[in-house]
Write a protein that holds these residues in place. Structure first.
Motif, PDB file in Angstrom:
ATOM      1  N   VAL A   1       0.840  -1.205   0.000  1.00 41.99           N
ATOM      2  CA  VAL A   1       0.000   0.000   0.000  1.00 41.99           C
ATOM      3  C   VAL A   1       0.876   1.255   0.000  1.00 41.99           C
ATOM      4  O   VAL A   1       2.020   1.227   0.436  1.00 41.99           O
ATOM      5  CB  VAL A   1      -0.943   0.015   1.238  1.00 41.99           C
ATOM      6  N   ARG A   2       0.285   2.342  -0.500  1.00 47.57           N
ATOM      7  CA  ARG A   2       0.980   3.637  -0.506  1.00 47.57           C
ATOM      8  C   ARG A   2       0.003   4.727  -0.087  1.00 47.57           C
ATOM      9  O   ARG A   2      -0.282   5.632  -0.868  1.00 47.57           O
ATOM     10  CB  ARG A   2       1.477   3.976  -1.914  1.00 47.57           C
ATOM     11  N   PRO A   3      -0.555   4.651   1.123  1.00 54.06           N
ATOM     12  CA  PRO A   3      -1.537   5.669   1.510  1.00 54.06           C
ATOM     13  C   PRO A   3      -0.858   6.999   1.818  1.00 54.06           C
ATOM     14  O   PRO A   3       0.366   7.063   1.956  1.00 54.06           O
ATOM     15  CB  PRO A   3      -2.144   5.077   2.785  1.00 54.06           C
ATOM     16  N   LYS A   4      -1.670   8.040   1.958  1.00 49.34           N
ATOM     17  CA  LYS A   4      -1.109   9.328   2.384  1.00 49.34           C
ATOM     18  C   LYS A   4      -0.691   9.205   3.843  1.00 49.34           C
ATOM     19  O   LYS A   4       0.339   9.713   4.251  1.00 49.34           O
ATOM     20  CB  LYS A   4      -2.159  10.428   2.234  1.00 49.34           C
ATOM     21  N   ILE A   5      -1.549   8.531   4.661  1.00 49.60           N
ATOM     22  CA  ILE A   5      -1.224   8.372   6.088  1.00 49.60           C
ATOM     23  C   ILE A   5      -1.418   6.906   6.503  1.00 49.60           C
ATOM     24  O   ILE A   5      -2.463   6.310   6.224  1.00 49.60           O
ATOM     25  CB  ILE A   5      -2.132   9.259   6.976  1.00 49.60           C
ATOM     26  N   TYR A   6      -0.403   6.360   7.154  1.00 53.78           N
ATOM     27  CA  TYR A   6      -0.491   5.020   7.754  1.00 53.78           C
ATOM     28  C   TYR A   6      -0.402   5.212   9.259  1.00 53.78           C
ATOM     29  O   TYR A   6       0.551   5.810   9.766  1.00 53.78           O
ATOM     30  CB  TYR A   6       0.666   4.155   7.252  1.00 53.78           C
ATOM     31  N   LEU A   7      -1.433   4.728   9.957  1.00 51.34           N
ATOM     32  CA  LEU A   7      -1.413   4.800  11.423  1.00 51.34           C
ATOM     33  C   LEU A   7      -1.287   3.374  11.952  1.00 51.34           C
ATOM     34  O   LEU A   7      -2.172   2.544  11.701  1.00 51.34           O
ATOM     35  CB  LEU A   7      -2.744   5.387  11.926  1.00 51.34           C
ATOM     36  N   GLY A   8      -0.204   3.073  12.639  1.00 49.45           N
ATOM     37  CA  GLY A   8       0.004   1.705  13.130  1.00 49.45           C
ATOM     38  C   GLY A   8      -0.150   1.638  14.637  1.00 49.45           C
ATOM     39  O   GLY A   8       0.438   2.440  15.367  1.00 49.45           O
ATOM     40  N   PHE A   9      -0.949   0.687  15.107  1.00 42.99           N
ATOM     41  CA  PHE A   9      -1.186   0.529  16.549  1.00 42.99           C
ATOM     42  C   PHE A   9      -0.753  -0.868  16.991  1.00 42.99           C
ATOM     43  O   PHE A   9      -1.291  -1.866  16.502  1.00 42.99           O
ATOM     44  CB  PHE A   9      -2.679   0.727  16.868  1.00 42.99           C
ATOM     45  N   GLY A  10       0.211  -0.938  17.876  1.00 43.30           N
ATOM     46  CA  GLY A  10       0.672  -2.233  18.393  1.00 43.30           C
ATOM     47  C   GLY A  10       1.305  -3.097  17.316  1.00 43.30           C
ATOM     48  O   GLY A  10       1.149  -4.313  17.321  1.00 43.30           O
ATOM     49  N   VAL A  11       2.009  -2.447  16.386  1.00 44.29           N
ATOM     50  CA  VAL A  11       2.709  -3.160  15.294  1.00 44.29           C
ATOM     51  C   VAL A  11       4.199  -3.082  15.603  1.00 44.29           C
ATOM     52  O   VAL A  11       4.732  -1.993  15.834  1.00 44.29           O
ATOM     53  CB  VAL A  11       2.416  -2.478  13.933  1.00 44.29           C
ATOM     54  N   SER A  12       4.915  -4.235  15.594  1.00 43.33           N
ATOM     55  CA  SER A  12       6.325  -4.221  16.003  1.00 43.33           C
ATOM     56  C   SER A  12       7.247  -3.692  14.907  1.00 43.33           C
ATOM     57  O   SER A  12       8.279  -3.106  15.197  1.00 43.33           O
ATOM     58  CB  SER A  12       6.778  -5.625  16.395  1.00 43.33           C
ATOM     59  N   GLY A  13       6.875  -3.939  13.627  1.00 41.88           N
ATOM     60  CA  GLY A  13       7.735  -3.486  12.531  1.00 41.88           C
ATOM     61  C   GLY A  13       8.585  -4.609  11.967  1.00 41.88           C
ATOM     62  O   GLY A  13       9.725  -4.385  11.552  1.00 41.88           O
ATOM     63  N   ALA A  14       8.019  -5.817  11.899  1.00 42.07           N
ATOM     64  CA  ALA A  14       8.735  -6.946  11.284  1.00 42.07           C
ATOM     65  C   ALA A  14       8.914  -6.658   9.790  1.00 42.07           C
ATOM     66  O   ALA A  14       8.051  -6.025   9.178  1.00 42.07           O
ATOM     67  CB  ALA A  14       7.925  -8.228  11.465  1.00 42.07           C
ATOM     68  N   THR A  15      10.036  -7.139   9.228  1.00 36.66           N
ATOM     69  CA  THR A  15      10.317  -6.868   7.804  1.00 36.66           C
ATOM     70  C   THR A  15       9.166  -7.325   6.914  1.00 36.66           C
ATOM     71  O   THR A  15       8.866  -6.679   5.913  1.00 36.66           O
ATOM     72  CB  THR A  15      11.591  -7.628   7.339  1.00 36.66           C
ATOM     73  N   HIS A  16       8.559  -8.471   7.267  1.00 33.61           N
ATOM     74  CA  HIS A  16       7.439  -8.978   6.469  1.00 33.61           C
ATOM     75  C   HIS A  16       6.332  -7.942   6.330  1.00 33.61           C
ATOM     76  O   HIS A  16       5.629  -7.905   5.329  1.00 33.61           O
ATOM     77  CB  HIS A  16       6.825 -10.222   7.132  1.00 33.61           C
ATOM     78  N   HIS A  17       6.153  -7.133   7.351  1.00 36.47           N
ATOM     79  CA  HIS A  17       5.092  -6.116   7.317  1.00 36.47           C
ATOM     80  C   HIS A  17       5.592  -4.821   6.680  1.00 36.47           C
ATOM     81  O   HIS A  17       4.934  -4.258   5.798  1.00 36.47           O
ATOM     82  CB  HIS A  17       4.579  -5.848   8.740  1.00 36.47           C
TER      83      HIS A  17
END
Ligand SMILES: Cc1cc2nc3c(=O)[nH]c(=O)nc-3n(C[C@H](O)[C@H](O)[C@H](O)COP(=O)(O)OP(=O)(O)OC[C@H]3O[C@@H](n4cnc5c(N)ncnc54)[C@H](O)[C@@H]3O)c2cc1C
Length: 335
Positions: free
Chosen positions: A267-283
């Motif tokens: 995805v390429r949104p204008k805004i991405y809001l992440g809640f409780g996401v660790s930031g694994a490379t897969h994501h």
């Protein structure tokens, strides 16, 4: 040698998958990079396809092969693969591009096996090298390694590409040539599978690929009650809900169609809001190109903060209800 680049146009009951247009645009870019380019051909398989033909033309196919028959009304993996294989054996194209969707992945794998050529699955970029050869870049080890896949000795060179990797091209005016495929051989094919119809899940809210705002929940959401706050926030902001893998496993998220990442969507949104996401490379590999990334995580060392424009260290169970309250009242939280 035929240097044609083919694109499989995916359709279900006359509705085309957006990735088909993205691939037609990419085919044009690859053609421009070739020393001795061929033509771009679109392959349409189904029933009552007339209404789709002008659209295929608009996205720049020099040639359009049409396989139109009542027995192809519903996607049938075996018959669709037979049609494409038969056509490939007659025309001998150089490259075949297919969307890495549920339908496209089945078609690519079956055709690759039937014509005994390679398939570079889930490519994230394509380029042309020496001798007009295709190089498909495919991530491995969760996106930590990017491998160049070449299919040097067999034709066509097949690559499947996830939706959203390439941008939809500008429409253009082009006089395409049409070819109706002779399907008489289909009567000979014995198949134990009979598709009876298509059941569509009603999409809720804005589709992920088109959303300007994406509200994404990870495992840190913790329970269904907090997940519901996430859905309310997305709806109030006019955005789409997305997730990492764990919320699907936990049964909070509606399904894989809202997952972002290597096995999910790009995805390429204008805004991405992440809640409780660790930031694994897969994501990360599916959302890193968002224009503005805002993340909430209770761990200040979380990897997601490394790709975030704004990071908030805090508990999503406290922050999400406050955000919903603020959006509902049309005011800031005051905190
Ligand atoms: C082949 C393969 C393909 C994969 N494909 C994908 C894919 O396409 N997409 C994808 O997303 N994953 C994919 N995964 C899984 C991926 O590797 C990670 O496991 C996953 O992305 C982690 O999700 P998460 O960040 O939600 O969970 P976790 O990594 O468990 O992180 C949870 C985060 O929440 C934080 N947290 C916990 N409680 C709170 C709280 N109350 N408030 C605030 N923060 C909190 C924690 O600090 C932590 O950082 C794949 C895995 C494999 C092996």
């Amino acid at each position: 040698m035929n240097k044609d680049i083919w694109v499989y146009i995916e359709q279900t009951e006359g509705e085309t998958a957006g990735v088909s247009w993205e691939l037609l645009g990419e085919a044009r870019r690859l053609k421009a990079a070739m020393k001795e380019p061929g033509q771009i051909a679109a392959v349409l398989i189904g029933f009552q396809l007339e209404s789709l033909i002008p659209k295929v033309q608009e996205y720049g196919a020099d040639k359009i092969f049409v396989a139109d028959d009542p027995c192809l009304k519903f996607f049938h993996p075996q018959l669709y693969a037979e049609v494409l294989t038969n056509l490939i054996q007659k025309e001998d194209p150089h490259i075949l591009l297919v969307g890495a969707t549920v339908q496209g992945s089945q078609v690519a794998a079956a055709v690759g096996a039937k014509v005994k050529t390679g398939v570079a699955a889930h490519a994230v970029s394509l380029r042309i090298e020496e001798n007009d050869r295709l190089v498909a870049v495919v991530p491995a080890f969760g996106g930590k390694v990017l491998g160049d896949i070449l299919i040097p000795n067999t034709r066509p060179q097949i690559a499947s590409i996830k939706p959203g990797i390439f941008r939809k091209p500008e429409k253009m005016k082009i006089n395409s040539q049409f070819f109706n495929i002779d399907l008489s051989f289909l009567a000979e094919i014995k198949t134990g599978l009979k598709p009876l119809g298509v059941i569509r899940e009603e999409p809720r809210g804005v589709p992920l690929e088109e959303a300007e705002i994406i509200v994404c929940g990870g495992w840190g959401i913790g329970d269904k009650v907090t997940w519901n706050y996430l859905e309310i926030l997305a709806e109030k902001l006019g955005g789409a809900v997305a997730c990492t893998r764990p919320p699907i496993d936990e049964g909070w998220a509606p399904g894989e169609h809202v997952m972002i990442g290597t096995s999910g969507k790009t995805v390429r949104p204008k805004i991405y809001l992440g809640f409780g996401v660790s930031g694994a490379t897969h994501h990360i590999c599916g959302m890193k190109d968002a224009e503005l990334i805002i993340s909430v995580n209770k761990d200040e060392q979380a990897e997601i903060f490394k790709v975030s424009d704004l990071g908030i260290v805090g508990d999503v169970k406290e922050i999400l209800p406050l955000l919903v309250q603020a959006v509902n009242s049309g005011k800031g939280t005051g905190d």
